[in-house]
Design an enzyme around this catalytic site. Sequence first.
Site, short mmCIF file in Angstrom:
data_model
loop_
_atom_site.label_atom_id
_atom_site.label_comp_id
_atom_site.label_asym_id
_atom_site.label_seq_id
_atom_site.Cartn_x
_atom_site.Cartn_y
_atom_site.Cartn_z
CB THR A 14 -4.48 -4.86 10.01
OG1 THR A 14 -5.59 -4.26 9.35
CG2 THR A 14 -4.87 -6.23 10.53
CG ASP A 15 0.50 -2.42 9.12
OD1 ASP A 15 0.05 -3.24 8.30
OD2 ASP A 15 1.64 -2.50 9.59
CG LEU A 16 -1.59 1.93 5.17
CD1 LEU A 16 -0.70 3.04 4.65
CD2 LEU A 16 -2.97 1.99 4.53
N GLY A 18 -1.67 -4.79 6.04
CA GLY A 18 -2.60 -5.87 6.39
C GLY A 18 -2.14 -6.74 7.54
CB ILE A 19 0.89 -7.40 9.31
CG1 ILE A 19 1.74 -6.13 9.27
CG2 ILE A 19 1.17 -8.26 8.08
CD1 ILE A 19 3.24 -6.39 9.30
#
Length: 129
Positions: A14-16, A18-19
């Site tokens: 995930t990225d910052l 949250g996806i």
Amino acid sequence: MTHRFALRVYYEDTDLAGIVYYANYLKFIERGRSEWVRALGVDQARLRAEDGIVFAVRRVEADYLRPAVFDDRLEVETRLVGLGGARIILEQDVLRGDETLFSARVVLVCLGSDGRAARLPAEVRRKLA
């Protein structure tokens, strides 16, 4: 034939926000292709060692439809849609249940040890067809 490969989204995917980071979908479908080939009985390591043949991605057309998030259980669905002399065309979807999150059309080419396009070996063609 449709092949399904199950996976779970880990925090590292995930990225910052949250996806799932967009490039990780390419990793997910790569795993799906590897498991599809394995399920067909094609040993890619042996194919490379004995025949000097590898598969390489030539083209990917991708649509990001909905986000996946941490801990989602996903499935990669792989379908053969075309088979040429040295080319394999696949459609791959990443699903969460019945919902399609990511969809791609992938063109693979068969390469010889010299890095040039090579005909698919008859044994591999038979297994794919």
